[in-house]
Design an enzyme around this catalytic site. Sequence first.
Site: not given
Length: 251
Positions: A138, A151
């Site tokens: 990501s 995250y």
Amino acid sequence: MKNILIIGAYSAIASATARMWAEKKARFFLVGRDGEKLKQTGEDLAARGATSFYTHTMDVNDTDAHALMLEKAFFELGQVDLVLLAHGTLPDQLACEGDVKVTMEALATNGMSTLSLLTAISPMMEKQGSGCMAVISSVAALRGRPSNYVYGSAKALVETFCEGLRARLFQSGVHLLLIRPGFVDTPMTKDLSLPGLLLVTPERVAKDIIRAVDNKKETIFTPWFWRWIMLIIRSIPSPLFKRFRSYAVEF
């Protein structure tokens, strides 16, 4: 014809990518937690042209189960041409901040499980001397932000691991692709307030993944403009960056 192992097979990005590979007569070994969803995914791929599919139910956080899954995958497929690691969750940052257990579970699902899988898969790929491992990371990995640093930390762990692993695999004939999506319209992001101009479909990301695999790219941003967005975000000095809590869109 490609023999493809997908972990997190019914996630939005994985499904979109697999449908495009199915049109090229690929064979699949599909892994996920929900056996019924795996079956539905496989049947959809078969209807689109996949020559065969196998399913295996597994929780990625059960690291003791990884070896058996891989043994079955390599047995059913013979040679594995491509592994796509596409599993993950988007944890609630506030919940993580208030509960150590929630934080550790998020790090395990989005980080440690991927490292475990890559550690187990790599010798098998090295032994056959070919193939590609594609890992979905990501853009959140590139800078810690108040809105999603748990995250982002998990993905940063994956990225550093992949950088070292790629160098290790260089002489073996095995390729490693790191995929950095930005804002993607998926069930995982449906409750977030994301800027529409930057939001893309899983199919758009899937096309970028397929192109990157075919061209043996090492790292991609998808869509491409996230490379320049993240260059700007990473260039902001820390004393200024930490004041931007109001700039809190998720990625």
